[in-house]
Design a protein around this motif. Structure first.
Motif, mmCIF file in Angstrom:
data_model
loop_
_atom_site.group_PDB
_atom_site.id
_atom_site.type_symbol
_atom_site.label_atom_id
_atom_site.label_comp_id
_atom_site.label_asym_id
_atom_site.label_seq_id
_atom_site.Cartn_x
_atom_site.Cartn_y
_atom_site.Cartn_z
ATOM 1 N N SER A 1 8.346 -0.768 -12.371
ATOM 2 C CA SER A 1 7.227 -0.652 -11.557
ATOM 3 C C SER A 1 5.691 -0.572 -12.083
ATOM 4 N N PHE A 2 5.133 -0.512 -10.813
ATOM 5 C CA PHE A 2 3.137 -0.737 -10.899
ATOM 6 C C PHE A 2 3.105 1.243 -10.521
ATOM 7 N N MET A 3 2.477 1.603 -10.918
ATOM 8 C CA MET A 3 1.551 2.097 -10.064
ATOM 9 C C MET A 3 0.492 2.128 -9.141
ATOM 10 N N TYR A 4 0.301 2.000 -8.486
ATOM 11 C CA TYR A 4 -0.935 1.906 -7.622
ATOM 12 C C TYR A 4 -1.164 3.555 -6.693
ATOM 13 N N HIS A 5 -2.493 3.179 -6.819
ATOM 14 C CA HIS A 5 -3.419 4.478 -5.970
ATOM 15 C C HIS A 5 -4.117 3.376 -5.055
ATOM 16 N N LEU A 6 -3.174 4.644 -3.096
ATOM 17 C CA LEU A 6 -3.256 4.171 -2.265
ATOM 18 C C LEU A 6 -4.764 5.295 -1.178
ATOM 19 N N THR B 1 -10.700 10.790 4.174
ATOM 20 C CA THR B 1 -9.797 10.177 3.147
ATOM 21 C C THR B 1 -9.074 11.123 2.738
ATOM 22 N N LEU B 2 -7.436 10.211 3.024
ATOM 23 C CA LEU B 2 -6.705 10.689 2.757
ATOM 24 C C LEU B 2 -5.712 10.073 1.047
ATOM 25 N N ILE B 3 -5.406 10.365 -0.034
ATOM 26 C CA ILE B 3 -5.659 10.170 -1.185
ATOM 27 C C ILE B 3 -3.723 10.083 -1.481
ATOM 28 N N PHE B 4 -3.066 8.752 -1.914
ATOM 29 C CA PHE B 4 -1.697 8.988 -2.411
ATOM 30 C C PHE B 4 -2.135 8.718 -3.500
ATOM 31 N N ASN B 5 -2.036 10.015 -4.823
ATOM 32 C CA ASN B 5 -2.318 9.543 -5.578
ATOM 33 C C ASN B 5 -1.191 8.344 -7.142
ATOM 34 N N ASN B 6 -0.121 8.620 -6.911
ATOM 35 C CA ASN B 6 0.718 8.113 -7.467
ATOM 36 C C ASN B 6 2.093 7.242 -6.931
ATOM 37 N N LEU C 1 4.226 13.332 20.691
ATOM 38 C CA LEU C 1 3.871 11.620 20.493
ATOM 39 C C LEU C 1 2.705 11.129 20.397
ATOM 40 N N LEU C 2 1.491 10.177 20.356
ATOM 41 C CA LEU C 2 0.033 10.237 21.059
ATOM 42 C C LEU C 2 0.471 8.312 20.983
ATOM 43 N N GLY C 3 1.505 7.905 19.890
ATOM 44 C CA GLY C 3 1.128 6.077 20.050
ATOM 45 C C GLY C 3 0.965 5.992 18.131
ATOM 46 N N ARG C 4 1.468 4.399 18.259
ATOM 47 C CA ARG C 4 1.554 4.462 16.221
ATOM 48 C C ARG C 4 0.470 3.462 16.108
ATOM 49 N N SER C 5 -0.193 3.298 15.354
ATOM 50 C CA SER C 5 -0.717 2.212 14.860
ATOM 51 C C SER C 5 -0.937 1.755 13.471
ATOM 52 N N VAL C 6 -0.885 0.163 13.097
ATOM 53 C CA VAL C 6 -0.855 -0.678 11.629
ATOM 54 C C VAL C 6 -1.776 -0.276 11.813
ATOM 55 N N CYS C 7 -2.141 -0.605 10.145
ATOM 56 C CA CYS C 7 -2.578 -1.172 9.005
ATOM 57 C C CYS C 7 -2.959 -1.772 8.665
ATOM 58 N N ARG C 8 -3.719 -2.925 7.967
ATOM 59 C CA ARG C 8 -2.957 -3.264 6.354
ATOM 60 C C ARG C 8 -3.788 -3.212 5.372
ATOM 61 N N PRO C 9 -3.580 -2.465 4.719
ATOM 62 C CA PRO C 9 -4.407 -2.214 3.078
ATOM 63 C C PRO C 9 -4.834 -3.636 2.296
ATOM 64 N N LEU C 10 -6.465 -3.337 2.115
ATOM 65 C CA LEU C 10 -6.950 -3.963 1.292
ATOM 66 C C LEU C 10 -6.690 -4.187 0.088
ATOM 67 N N VAL C 11 -6.321 -4.685 -0.941
ATOM 68 C CA VAL C 11 -5.385 -4.876 -2.551
ATOM 69 C C VAL C 11 -6.383 -4.922 -3.491
ATOM 70 N N GLU D 1 -7.259 0.827 1.291
ATOM 71 C CA GLU D 1 -7.397 0.031 0.245
ATOM 72 C C GLU D 1 -6.312 0.244 -1.293
ATOM 73 N N ILE D 2 -5.371 0.298 -1.654
ATOM 74 C CA ILE D 2 -4.359 0.541 -2.076
ATOM 75 C C ILE D 2 -4.767 -0.665 -4.053
ATOM 76 N N ILE D 3 -4.840 0.696 -4.634
ATOM 77 C CA ILE D 3 -5.428 -0.464 -6.400
ATOM 78 C C ILE D 3 -4.595 -0.092 -7.085
ATOM 79 N N LEU D 4 -4.568 -1.082 -8.348
ATOM 80 C CA LEU D 4 -3.349 -0.973 -9.255
ATOM 81 C C LEU D 4 -3.678 -0.016 -10.812
#
Length: 2037
Positions: A1112-1117, A1165-1170, A1202-1212, A1244-1247
């Motif tokens: 598995s690979f660890m990413y930072h989002l 900014t929300l940081i997802f570390n591992n 719920l006010l609504g939902r939005s979908v966003c594609r991250p930059l890799v 953005e998602i960083i390897l």
């Protein structure tokens, strides 16, 4: 005649080789004429005249000519060079006779100029009678350089022409149909697919040429089940002019399929009406026409029964379909188009309407029909030894419906795979107005109604082509094809297949309503179309030859489908374990027993909390895999084409989005060009390099395949050519968006493949054994193709994100059941090796079974397993044994059985949580009235199942207790925490609980809780804890069910463990081996027979497949959530308290909660570390998982919404060093499928490399603990900006919490800054703010895209310091308010006229009447011209305005909309805008929160310098007018209303006007106009008011009712304050001339010179200087001279002094509001968005402080004049001799009857000319008809009561006609009708001088399609008198023949002439003018009854003279003989006796 002089052209483009030989063709009304060609010339000169006949039809304002320049080729088609479209509006308006069109630019097909120009002159001689009635607006020749498509489309129609039944050439209907198909998709897709209000308006104008004698036609119109009928008229050409309204509230798609049916009946008083002819079309056809209307078109009536019959007459109609917010177009109702040409105005050209076509639908067979009947009877049969046949419990038949017809096949009983082999012949008229054939398979039931199995549609638009797709270079159109389809399977979808005896909740899906959630079988059909031929049988058997042919279409190939589930997240709640099932068709459906069992379901897993908000399935590195093999036809040639087209379309779409974003973001031109070129180059490259697969040699080819390929190839070539041309020639690239979008639409249409027989793949999520949510994925998206890479599906072998949805979800996706990441591959099993290259990870296949044990007396064993088997499957219901497991064919065992506990099912309740509450219930029981004692099971869980005691709970590792055990008393319990209940057997515990103890209670319990918290874990312990548990692999449960845990507790009574055994393929390598897994692994065979139903319950035991990822690979989002805008308001205070959950795979985080805002700026900014992700990073880079953001409204009480939902594609970023930064973009927020705001975010998602954290980007600055901001470089760049707010006032504030808003203030928030205005002291006295201008400095983003909105809040200051927000408004874009502060604009000084008036007090204006003779002149003039003359002259209605225009008087401007909607006046909001204030939560789910008031104000936004030393720029709002109240005089002129919505049952209304201005109301009820929907009011009302309090002028139209309440038809509201403050002088329109007397007398308070001075001061210009005694003037740096304005005009006696006239002419050049009539739409509250009619009117507002205004206009309606028609009937001749007399002669007793239509009660008859033996009759009889006539409109006004019970007279406007009939008089029976003639007095057919010349040919001249009738017809009103012979016609055998001729004198006299020259009726006194003598009839004319002597003389004597003489002689002889005989004996005896001798 229209003459086009083609002079010359300049600058034609060169060819690649040589120069062109240009030739010009001109097209007018589908007629095409060409010039000669000129060789080798780029600047040709032709000088040729092309002439077009007008065929008696005048030009109208929409007429145009198309000019097309081509390069002449001797061989082959001419090459298109350029075209132009030139409007003939000015010629039509009659202002000019010739129109020079110089230097008209030529454009190419895509509408871009090619740099060449052409010169023409167009001359026009109008047809003799065609006076101009059209466009009042003059103007230059409008040249439309629009897209070249339309012109060419029109040109092509002249190529393929059909000859219609009338013998004339009828333009082919193909183009018409094609344009309609192209239009329909565009005009309809804007409509939301929800029920909404529509109004269908049908106006029946007249009918012509109806068949039959003496008919009384009535028209019945039926729309959506409502029928209206017209009044009954007489004659074959009745005139109705009736309007019907149909209001409906339904889905647009349903409405467009409804028919409008017109039927014309012959009405009899007693027997049933007989149908004369009918016409049908669907509502969608009308909606797709331009402006959603069909204007004044003729319908060709036909007999529905006879297909071959000829036309049954014509009906002229106007149809509108008005949707929400549509403005119905204005209809010209002029009289002159009564002579219009039916041939050129038919709705559908005649040759095409009556083509009968037979749609032959061959229905061969069906497959996989699910069970629909209960198995009860079947089980009875089995019980008595019958064989089992469960799957065939269905009796299917197929029903086809089209255009209101339906046909059914035979019923085949008890067969799930029926073979019908029948052909259904649907007879339809073609081209049909209906678009879809509906195919439904039903299950026949003997007793109950038939159930639908499934429904599908064949869309004719997709399986037929009307042709006419234009080839670019030729302008020629290709040939279309008729509907054709198959042989091909069509798939049915509907509700889930599992059969239950209960009613199906999803039954609607089987009827085709909503998206089907499961496959329900398929049907093999074929469709072909034959024109003309009628078939004898509607249902017939298919011949055997055809059955053999269709065999080859059923050849199957094996397909393999593999799906690897990577993640399942965003589950909303935990619960029973979850599994997924993947099926294609029936294959893989685990609850369906008809297919082999396949590994089509994932293993069960329990959901785990993600620590924040959602749950996910913990699959970690072992991903579940499903494998499904299936058998389908090979249709790869179709799906390859679809995928290639999709590839091109998707690339174009994403590039186009990028291009649009670039335009929005205002990037510089170079970058924009770069983006644009990339788009075009990619498009051209794609189109050229990717070709559609060739069809030769493929299997399953149908004729539709070839046609579609041809269509696609043609369209792609067109787009390629267009794109190339665009790349070379486009000048302004922003304008190309329209063309690019049209290409995208075109491609999207081409993608659709009607013959797609491959079923969709359906993914189901099952919770336990219940289907919960599904998703349907079209097979072609994941299909592998060997053709080329682009022909593979877009998701083939790639990981995609799928949001599942609930079946028939009422909330439209408000909640997401689960989000799945799945990788799917589908391919032919011949290509299965190719799968290896797509697959990741290693696949392993296991057989598994569970060993079960129970605890009895403290010992584990198998004895206590009640109802369980020792070895079973995971559900425990299927008995298994290790020995009986057999690997499938081609597989072998690789290892032995081993114990392998299933981790995914062992979930502790606290998994993923950081805080947890352990709970246990303490139970006690007693006998009623006894003591409480501990229960047998003291401690249980909430469901009453046995649990541990509090002492047995251990604190798990890594957790800490936070508190001791406590009793939970925050529930419905008593003070000890107990709740009480009664146990009712057979239960052992109560069902319900109450908090108060009663004597009869026998059971009580209380809840004990103990909280614990997860400690800070040392790294790595979390993973270890997972593996703890029982060393032998047992898992435990307190009862037999789903909830297992890994450690034994004392309460456990059941345990199990999982055994697994690995399998391997025998001789295959690679992942593709898994496709060999088919069939079950075997089950216990001993007990077969009785227990086989277990397999039916829940699928067989199939192997489990999984895919293991070893790394598995660890990413930072990082997710950057900056702001959102326009969110829905969910709280009562008009705001929401928004926050967002951000979810990514199995992790989620939450933003901070913001208070009361709809435009939150989180800047977080929300940081997802591992983030641990399995799989290759490269795959992740191409298809990253989406970041899903759900926005919630935080509520203190209750659940967050719920006010609504939005979908966003991250930059890799696979390399942290990449210097790309994500860009913030606006993403739509969707709620229930509707947009509910936008969010500005990026991700953005960083390897992460294993090394260190240092490579990651720096952490952004913190705003608070754990709150990171969006870092620099990503957040928008800001600039110091000034926002100036003009807060003028508040209006119409509604009460808040029952108290009125009395002292409000305004708060403005923008970009984090806020400013509050002063408080209005008293709203009632002055609703304006005391100080008007507010100023804030704020940091705003430079980029307009990121600008935050301005939020306005109105706060009311109430007692006790309460300050509630009583209304709010969000202004989302600031673009319109930006300005340059250093440029003084006109608004800069903005001072309105009030301030100026205050500065310069004027004397009262007095207008001197210096000429004493004027009043006399005016009295005479009043006769000929009035205000209505001016109105009609302005409308372009020359006939009605009399001599008005010749006198040179001025006209006014008639706007077709309200003054606010005229674009050049900018809504009159130039001083200040009106913003609606909203409040509150929308309770009823409507889209609009309530409007609670208005804010009047404006904004100016401009940048400031960052340098504090720079002085601020000058303020924008200054020199404001006084905001105090002003007293004004308001004059309201109501001219007329148009198309009012009828309110009475008779389809009319009785309208009157009601006007209210705050508390002041004028009710004009006494002047109501009875029975009309187009009343002419002509009323003027005067009122006084105070502005701004009384600013809203409300004008309502009411319907008068005598007994009930008057109903409001509609109302319109005018904002008088805006009119008063606007600088466009809208308070009183500026006339064309300055008259000081006459009907156009000046009515403003100020003279033109004063208004001009004010204007100069307001614009900051110097005062106007006049010179030369006022005949010239300098103003604004220009010199104006009176002669320039009045050079050609006639100077009449009413004009004022020249200096004032010049000032007025200068004023008219300044863009002020001219003298006008506006057309305002009326609205009503019951259909707020639909027009209820329109009102023509205008308003003048005069402030009283300036003085008295001029006299008002008199707009009283014109009165009709009285005329008399004197018709003298002299003689008749050639009358049909209808009777035979006693004596055998033919004769007739002739009399003549006459009347004027509409005045039937004034019928007059002559006396009778008896016994005409030769058809001649002499009468000398006078008819005198008195009638009221409107000369201006050329119509009679008939006022009469419709019924004897009617209260009021109804006014009808009817053309003046005379009907004369000849009758035969019968005394003892009904009179016989002999003939009729109908004469139109406006266009009187000239009579013949002698009876010999009189024939039916005379009357044909008056018929409709003649061209030379002008010479033959004259108006009797002009001629005054005429005498001669006219023919009367009667219909015999369908033909009209002469029934007699009548000689008449017709004379029209007016009232005064009638008094001077009187004349009586008949031959009564005064018998003069001329004197009528009694007719000189032959002596033979008499009535036998009254004249016996004459009867003797003429009848008896004349005929029987000789008989009489003979008789007399005979009598004499007889007498003689009698006497002789009498006397003879006596004589003889005397002779013998001789007594005397």
């Amino acid at each position: 005649m229209l003459r086009v002089v083609v002079e010359s052209a300049k600058g034609l483009p060169k060819k690649k080789v040589g120069t062109p030989d240009p030739i010009v063709s001109v097209i007018f009304r589908e007629e095409k004429k060409k010039t000669k060609s000129i060789d080798n010339e780029l600047n040709p000169v032709w000088n040729e005249i092309l002439e077009f006949e007008l065929k008696g039809q005048a030009l109208d304002s929409s007429s145009y000519i198309d000019v097309i320049v081509k390069d002449y080729e001797t061989i082959g088609k001419d090459k298109f060079l350029g075209s132009a479209k030139i409007s003939l509006r000015d010629l039509a308006s009659g202002q000019v006779r010739s129109l020079p069109a110089k230097n008209v630019p030529l454009v190419n097909e895509s509408g871009q100029s090619i740099g060449a120009t052409i010169n023409l002159i167009i001359g026009y001689d109008p047809p003799a009678s065609a006076t101009n009635l059209n466009d009042p607006q003059g103007g230059d020749a409008t040249v439309d350089a629009g897209s070249g498509e339309a012109e060419e489309g029109d040109e092509t129609t002249s190529d393929g022409e059909l000859t219609g039944p009338t013998g004339g050439v009828v333009p082919s209907n193909r183009a018409n149909l094609r344009q309609r198909l192209a239009r329909s998709s565009k005009s309809r897709h804007r409509l939301a697919n929800k029920p909404q209000d529509f109004q269908v308006r049908v106006r029946i104008i007249e009918a012509r040429q109806l068949p039959g004698n003496n008919v009384k036609p009535v028209v019945k119109v039926n729309v959506c089940g409502q029928t209206h009928r017209t009044r009954i008229k007489r004659g074959n050409n009745p005139f109705y002019d009736e309007m019907f309204f149909y209001n409906v509230h339904m889905l647009p798609s349903d409405l467009f399929e409804q028919n409008i049916s017109f039927r014309v009946y012959n009405s009899y008083s007693l027997r049933a009406d007989s149908l004369m002819g009918e016409f049908k079309l669907d509502v969608g056809y009308v909606y797709d026409e331009p402006a959603h209307c069909v204007m004044r078109k003729w319908l060709l009536l036909s007999d529905p029964e006879e297909s071959s019959s000829s036309a049954k007459g014509y009906l002229k109609v106007t149809l509108f379909v008005v949707g929400v917010g549509d403005e119905p177009p204005v209809e010209n109702r002029e009289s002159s188009d009564d002579q219009d040409d039916i041939e050129h105005n038919l709705l559908l050209p005649a040759g095409v309407t009556l083509r009968w076509a037979t749609l032959s639908l061959k229905v061969y067979r069906a497959e996989d029909i699910p069970q629909m009947d209960d198995a009860f009877v079947q089980s009875m049969k089995e019980f008595f030894g019958g064989e089992e046949n469960k799957k065939n419990l269905v009796d299917p038949f197929l029903e086809a419906r089209f255009a209101g017809k339906k046909l059914c096949t035979q019923i085949i009983e008890k067969n799930a795979n029926p073979e019908w082999n029948q052909v259904l012949n649907l007879q339809v008229k073609f081209p049909s107005m209906c678009e879809r054939i509906k195919l439904t398979v039903f299950d026949w039931d003997r007793l109950t109604g038939n159930d639908a199995v499934g429904t599908t549609y064949l869309n004719l638009a997709k399986i037929a082509s009307s042709g006419g797709e234009i080839e670019v270079n030729t302008g020629e159109s290709e040939v279309g094809f008729l509907p054709v389809f198959g042989p091909c399977y069509v798939n049915l979808y509907g509700s889930p297949r599992e059969f239950t005896g209960l009613p199906d909740p999803y039954e609607d899906l089987n009827h085709g309503k909503g998206e089907g959630v499961a496959y329900r079988g398929r049907v093999l059909i074929e469709l072909s179309t034959k024109l003309e031929g009628k078939t004898d049988k509607t249902v017939d058997a298919i011949p055997n030859d055809d059955l053999l042919v269709v065999q080859k279409y059923q050849r199957r190939r094996k397909y393999c489908l593999c799906a690897v589930f990577h993640s399942a997240s965003m589950l909303q709640e935990p619960g029973e374990p979850i599994q997924f099932e993947v099926s294609i068709g029936n294959y893989g459906n685990k609850l369906d027993t008809t297919c082999k069992p396949l590994a089509s379901t994932t293993q069960y897993s329990c959901a785990v909390f993600d620590g924040n908000h959602y749950y996910y399935l913990p699959w970690a590195g072992t991903k579940p895999v499903v494998v499904v093999t299936s058998y389908w036809e090979d249709i790869s040639h179709r799906l390859d084409s679809v995928n290639i087209l999709l590839y091109i379309t998707n690339r174009l779409q994403s590039n186009l989005e990028e291009f649009k974003v670039a335009i929005l973001a205002k990037v510089n031109d170079n970058q924009l060009v770069e983006v644009w070129l990339k788009l075009l180059n990619q498009l051209i490259e794609d189109l050229e390099s990717l070709s559609m697969p060739e069809l030769e040699g493929r299997s399953n080819l149908t004729s539709l395949d070839f046609q579609i390929k041809k269509l696609r190839d043609g369209a792609l070539a067109t787009i390629t050519q267009g794109a190339r041309q665009m790349r070379q020639e486009a000048s302004e690239i922003r304008d190309t968006v329209g063309d690019l979008e049209s290409w995208l639409d075109k491609l999207t249409q081409l993608v659709e493949e009607p013959q797609n027989s491959m079923p969709d793949i359906i993914i189901w999520m099952l919770r336990g054994e219940k289907r919960v949510a599904y998703s349907r994925i079209p097979a072609h998206q994941i299909l592998y193709s060997t053709y080329n890479e682009q022909a593979c599906g877009q998701h083939c072998g790639k990981t995609q994100t799928v949001f599942l949805q609930y079946p028939m979800d009422k909330t439209k996706g408000l909640k997401v059941p689960v989000q799945v990441r799945v990788n799917m591959w589908l391919g032919l099993s011949a290509h299965e090796k190719k799968f290896n290259s797509y697959s990741e990870g290693t696949f392993s296949v296991f057989a598994e079974l569970y060993e079960n044990q129970a605890k009895v007396f403290g010992k584990w064993g198998t004895t206590g397993l009640v109802g369980r088997h020792k070895y079973s499957d995971v559900t425990g219901k299927l008995k298994l044994k290790q020995e009986y497991f057999m690997p499938p064919r081609g597989w072998e065992w690789e290892e032995d059985w081993f114990i392998d506990p299933e981790k995914a099912l062992l979930t502790e309740a606290d998994a993923g949580h950081t805080e947890f509450m352990d709970e246990v219930f303490q139970n006690e029981t007693r006998f009623p009235g006894g003591e409480w004692k501990a229960a047998s099971e003291t401690y249980t869980d909430v469901n009453g199942e046995k649990s541990r005691s509090p002492g047995e709970f251990d604190c798990p590792p890594g957790w800490m207790w936070e508190d001791e055990w406590t009793v939970d008393d925050n529930r419905a319990v008593d003070d000890q925490g107990w709740e009480y209940g009664v146990t009712i057997p057979p239960d052992d515990k109560p069902r319900s609980w109450v908090p108060a103890e009663k004597v009869y209670h026998v059971h009580r319990r209380r809840r004990l809780v103990r909280p614990r918290k997860r400690g800070a874990l040392p790294a790595g312990t979390a993973v270890e804890r997972r593996d703890q548990g029982d060393p032998e692999g047992w898992e435990f449960s307190s009862l037999i069910g789903w909830k297992f845990h890994s450690k034994e507790r004392s309460s456990d009574t059941f345990r199990r463990r999982r055994w697994r055994r690995k399998m391997a393929p025998e001789n295959r390598l690679g992942a593709s081996a898994i496709f060999q897994l088919e069939g079950a692994l075997g089950i216990d065979t001993e007990e077969k027979g009785s227990k086989t139903d277990a397999t039916k319950m829940f699928g067989a035991n199939t192997p489990t497949v999984s895919c293991s990822f070893h790394r598995s690979f660890m990413y930072h989002l990082r997710v950057y959530v900056y702001q959102a805008r326009n969110l829905a308001s969910m709280d009562k205070d008009s705001f929401s308290d928004p926050y967002a959950h951000v979810s990514f795979l199995h992790l989620s985080k939450t933003t901070e909660k913001l208070q009361s805002t709809l435009n939150p700026t989180w800047d977080q900014t929300l940081i997802f570390n591992n983030v641990e992700i399995y799989g290759d990073p490269q795959n992740l880079a191409t298809r990253p998982p989406d970041v899903v953001v759900e926005f919630y409204d935080h509520d203190q009480v209750g659940k967050d919404e719920l006010l609504g939902r939005s979908v966003c594609r991250p930059l890799v970023k696979l390399d942290p060093g990449m210097d790309q930064t994500p860009k913030l973009l606006w993403y739509p927020i969707l709620q229930k499928g509707q947009q509910a705001g936008e969010a500005l975010m990026a991700a953005e998602i960083i390897l992460k490399e294993k090394t260190s954290e240092s490579d990651l980007p720096l952490f952004p600055p913190k705003r608070a603990e754990n709150l990171y901001m969006v870092p620099q470089g990503i957040r928008p760049v800001v600039q110091l900006t000034a926002v100036e707010i003009l807060a003028w006032g508040l209006r119409n504030m509604k009460p808040f919490q029952l108290a009125s808003v009395s002292s409000p203030s305004l708060v403005v928030e923008c970009g984090g800054q806020r400013v509050e205005s002063a408080v209005i002291k008293n709203m009632k006295k002055s609703p304006n703010f005391p100080s008007s201008v507010l100023f804030i400095k704020v940091l705003l983003p430079k980029d307009e895209m990121y600008t935050p909105p301005i939020v306005l809040k109105v706060i009311d200051h109430r007692p006790f310091g309460r300050k509630p927000v009583v209304g709010q408004c969000t202004i989302s874009t600031l673009e319109q308010f930006r300005c340059d502060p250093y440029v003084i604009t006109a608004e800069g000084a903005m001072s309105s006229k009030m301030a100026l008036l205050a500065a310069a007090p004027f004397k009262h204006v007095s207008i001197n009447m210096d000429d004493e003779t004027r009043p006399l002149l005016e009295a005479q003039e009043k006769e000929t011209v009035d205000w209505w003359s001016k109105f009609y002259a302005s409308m372009g209605d020359q006939e009605k305005c009399g001599p008005y225009l010749k006198k040179g008087y001025d006209t006014l401007k008639v706007y077709n909309c309200g003054l606010e909607d005229v674009p050049e006046f900018k809504g009159l909001t130039d001083f200040c805008d009106t913003f609606k204030l909203l409040r509150g939560k929308n309770e009823d789910g409507d889209d609009d929160p309530t409007v609670v008031g208005e804010f009047k104000g404006s904004f100016k936004v401009y940048p400031l310098s960052d340098d504090p030393g720079v002085a601020l720029p000058p303020r924008q709002f200054r020199e404001l007018p006084d905001s105090g109240p002003q007293e004004c005089l308001v004059r309201i002129y109501i001219v007329r209303a148009i198309d009012l919505q009828p309110k009475d049952n008779n389809g009319r209304c009785d309208p009157y006007i009601k006007i209210s201005l705050r508390n002041n109301t004028i009710d004009d009820r006494d002047h109501y106009l009875p029975n009309t929907t187009n009343p002419v009011f002509g009323r003027m009302f005067e009122m006084t008011c105070f502005l701004p309090q009384d600013k809203d002028l409300r004008i309502s139209v009411y319907d008068y009712d005598l007994l009930t309440r008057d109903e409001k038809v509609g109302e319109t509201v005018i904002d008088l304050e805006n009119r008063f403050l606007s600088r466009y002088n809208s308070y009183c329109g500026i006339p064309q001339t300055y008259c000081i007397s006459g009907i156009n007398q000046w009515r403003d308070q100020l003279k033109p010179s004063q208004i001009l001075e004010n204007l100069a001061r307001m614009k900051g210009l110097s005062k106007p200087r006049s010179e030369d005694n006022g005949t010239s003037m300098m103003f604004s740096g220009k010199e104006y001279r009176l002669a320039d304005f009045e050079g050609t005009r006639e100077i009449h006696q009413h004009l004022g002094p020249p200096s004032e006239r010049l000032c007025l002419h200068v004023l008219r050049t300044q863009g002020l509001v001219p003298e006008h009539v506006e057309t305002r739409t009326l609205h009503s509250s019951f259909q707020p968005n639909l027009s209820q009619g329109r009102l023509q009117m205008w308003v003048d507002v005069f402030p009283k402080s300036i003085g008295i205004p001029g006299p008002p206009f008199d707009i009283t309606p014109r009165k009709p004049k009285k005329f008399f028609l004197r018709a003298v009937i002299w003689n008749t001749t050639d009358v049909t001799l209808d009777e035979t007399s006693i004596t055998g002669e033919n004769m007739s007793d002739i009399y003549v009857k006459g009347w004027m239509p509409g005045m039937e009660e004034d019928k007059q008859k002559t006396d009778v000319h008896y016994r005409s033996l030769d058809g001649d009759g002499n009468f000398n009889w006078r008819f005198v008809f008195e009638f009221e006539y409107l000369p201006a409109e050329q119509l009679c006004l008939v006022s009469k009561k419709e019924h004897f019970w009617s209260l009021d007279n109804t006014e009808f406007r009817i053309p003046p006609k005379l009907i004369v009939q000849i009758w035969d008089n019968d005394k003892f029976s009904l009179d016989d009708y002999l003939g009729t003639v109908e004469l139109d007095l406006r266009k009187l057919v000239s009579p013949a001088k002698t009876p010999e010349k009189c024939s039916m040919d005379m009357m044909d001249v008056a018929d409709i399609s003649s061209t030379n009738k002008k010479e033959q017809t004259k108006s009797l009103f002009a001629q005054k008198s005429v005498r001669g012979w006219w023919p009367c016609s009667i219909e015999q055998d369908g033909k009209k023949v002469v029934g007699g001729k009548v000689e008449m004198t017709l004379e029209i006299v007016n009232e005064t002439e009638a008094d001077e020259r009187p004349a009586g009726k008949g031959r009564d006194e005064p018998n003069m003018n001329p004197k009528l003598d009694p007719p000189n009839r032959p002596e033979t004319s008499f009535f036998w009854f009254t004249n016996p002597c004459k009867t003797m003389k003429f009848i008896v004597w004349r005929r029987f003279k000789w008989v009489f003489i003979g008789l007399i002689i005979l009598i004499i002889v007889v007498l003689f003989l009698a006497i002789l005989l009498y006397s003879l004996p006596n004589y003889i005896s005397m002779k013998i006796v001789k007594p005397l001798q």
